[in-house]
Write a protein that holds these residues in place. Sequence first.
Motif, PDB file in Angstrom:
ATOM      1  N   PRO A 106       0.834  -1.453  -0.054  1.00  0.00           N
ATOM      2  CA  PRO A 106       0.289   0.370  -0.438  1.00  0.00           C
ATOM      3  C   PRO A 106       0.803   1.133  -0.131  1.00  0.00           C
ATOM      4  N   THR A 107       1.769   1.320   0.774  1.00  0.00           N
ATOM      5  CA  THR A 107       2.757   2.478   0.771  1.00  0.00           C
ATOM      6  C   THR A 107       3.369   2.750  -0.799  1.00  0.00           C
ATOM      7  N   HIS A 108       3.219   2.086  -1.541  1.00  0.00           N
ATOM      8  CA  HIS A 108       3.852   1.979  -2.778  1.00  0.00           C
ATOM      9  C   HIS A 108       3.304   3.109  -3.817  1.00  0.00           C
ATOM     10  N   LEU A 109       1.739   3.011  -3.393  1.00  0.00           N
ATOM     11  CA  LEU A 109       1.108   3.678  -3.929  1.00  0.00           C
ATOM     12  C   LEU A 109       0.831   5.454  -3.557  1.00  0.00           C
ATOM     13  N   THR A 110       0.867   5.299  -2.588  1.00  0.00           N
ATOM     14  CA  THR A 110       0.235   6.534  -1.379  1.00  0.00           C
ATOM     15  C   THR A 110       1.489   7.904  -1.823  1.00  0.00           C
ATOM     16  N   PRO A 111       2.732   7.427  -2.647  1.00  0.00           N
ATOM     17  CA  PRO A 111       3.359   8.887  -3.194  1.00  0.00           C
ATOM     18  C   PRO A 111       2.376   9.259  -4.630  1.00  0.00           C
ATOM     19  N   MET A 112       1.732   8.280  -5.676  1.00  0.00           N
ATOM     20  CA  MET A 112       1.502   8.522  -6.364  1.00  0.00           C
ATOM     21  C   MET A 112       0.292   9.062  -6.543  1.00  0.00           C
ATOM     22  N   GLY A 132      11.205   4.623   7.163  1.00  0.00           N
ATOM     23  CA  GLY A 132      10.009   4.134   5.213  1.00  0.00           C
ATOM     24  C   GLY A 132       9.988   5.373   5.022  1.00  0.00           C
ATOM     25  N   ALA A 133      10.003   5.525   3.677  1.00  0.00           N
ATOM     26  CA  ALA A 133      10.071   6.609   2.594  1.00  0.00           C
ATOM     27  C   ALA A 133       8.751   7.382   3.140  1.00  0.00           C
ATOM     28  N   GLY A 134       7.506   6.691   2.848  1.00  0.00           N
ATOM     29  CA  GLY A 134       6.791   7.833   3.261  1.00  0.00           C
ATOM     30  C   GLY A 134       6.902   9.040   4.476  1.00  0.00           C
ATOM     31  N   THR A 135       7.195   7.403   5.748  1.00  0.00           N
ATOM     32  CA  THR A 135       7.489   8.408   6.991  1.00  0.00           C
ATOM     33  C   THR A 135       8.832   9.726   6.872  1.00  0.00           C
ATOM     34  N   ALA A 136       9.418   9.915   6.108  1.00  0.00           N
ATOM     35  CA  ALA A 136      10.720  10.074   6.181  1.00  0.00           C
ATOM     36  C   ALA A 136       9.916  11.073   5.200  1.00  0.00           C
ATOM     37  N   LEU A 137       9.728  11.179   3.867  1.00  0.00           N
ATOM     38  CA  LEU A 137       9.418  12.558   3.428  1.00  0.00           C
ATOM     39  C   LEU A 137       8.564  13.337   3.778  1.00  0.00           C
ATOM     40  N   THR A 138       7.147  12.662   4.767  1.00  0.00           N
ATOM     41  CA  THR A 138       6.184  13.434   5.357  1.00  0.00           C
ATOM     42  C   THR A 138       7.264  14.283   6.374  1.00  0.00           C
ATOM     43  N   SER A 139       8.013  13.451   7.507  1.00  0.00           N
ATOM     44  CA  SER A 139       8.790  14.017   7.827  1.00  0.00           C
ATOM     45  C   SER A 139       9.775  15.706   7.620  1.00  0.00           C
ATOM     46  N   THR A 140      10.198  15.379   6.488  1.00  0.00           N
ATOM     47  CA  THR A 140      10.821  16.281   5.975  1.00  0.00           C
ATOM     48  C   THR A 140      10.162  17.276   4.640  1.00  0.00           C
TER      49      THR A 140
END
Length: 400
Positions: free
Chosen positions: A24-30, A308-316
């Motif tokens: 699922p977290t591979h879809l959310t960035p798109m 995880g990418a989603g957490t890291a980029l959201t925090s960024t």
Amino acid sequence: MVPAPCTRPRGNIVRVLVMTSPVPTHLTPMVPLAWALRAAGHEVLVLCQPDVAATARGAGLNLTVVGDMYDDIGRRRAGAAEKRRAPRAEAEERGKPAAGGGAPPWQMFAARWRERMDQVLAPALAAARAWRPDLIVADPLEFAAPLVAGELGVPFVYHRWGVDAHGDERWRRAREALAPLTVAGMPDPALVLDPCPPGLQAPEVSTGAGIRFVPYNGSGSRPVPRGRYAGAVCVSFGTRALALGGAELLRRTLRALTGPDAPGLVVVAAPAGVRDGLGGAADGVVFLEDVPLTLFLDRCVLVVHHGGAGTALTSTAFGLPQVVLPQAPYLVEHGERLAATGAGALLREGEQEEHHIRTAATTLLDTPEATRAARELAAASAAQPAPSAWVALLEQIATR
């Protein structure tokens, strides 16, 4: 007399097929790009395995489900158990990395890629032929996308998740392993969209086209009162990391961040049921279960997470320093790059004891340079073109 089916004129409307690997977290960035395309009047359809269906529906996207459940968590648990049983020599012979890291296990990955293509490529190709897309957008692990695009003769675009140090080598290895599966092989992407802000992406990967990372962590209820969380440290270990044995790490982290020398209130973002599984919440700890990070992260001062990418980029995107505690080799990349920019700290396996976690958190909070570096990354992220800014070029790519 049977009336002819009603078909509306398409004009300059393009059909975009969003394909995603079964996480699922591979879809959310798109998702924000899919929203931008829909807002511009284009047709968007998500093609996925059952693992991702709930996430696609939750984002308000239409979808077609192909194949069976992949069960990434179950596969990783089985792989971990097998690795514990296998002697070192056997693991190396199969192409798996020995303890201590090293290069990714490309032979093992290639075997998994081929196994998955055996299951999903034919139904994905049939579904795509039936819908007739003008363009395919996919995440970097959905190797069915270039194969389908090649067979249909339509362009495809890759959308990265975040830091992707091995992306170029992964593409080369995948093409070598999978191109023979179709007559057309694996054509190169027409465009690679990269949500990593300049300075955070791994320097060894090829340059992509910058797209602003718009945080999307699902939908939920806004916590009230939000003022209660001002100055809090957020702890978020994601669904997969917790399911793969991260509960003990969460307990250890909460012990490190609470007590007499604690930096303050700790807010835990976690799936429902995690709090009960830990036996409740300690003093100074608040659980926000099934609440998206975007609804409260602006009140926080630091994020401790699994990499995880989603957490890291959201925090960024929120300009926050980060302590990264990866539980697997593929989760190390964001911690390495955050530490390199000065906006974070990476604690590898063997360094994740309570005193190390407490020291890393308090050091980042007490270091103005870390906050400054985090805010600079946030500014660089915000300066990237929004997803809507890419719609016109995607229209051109689709209609060439």
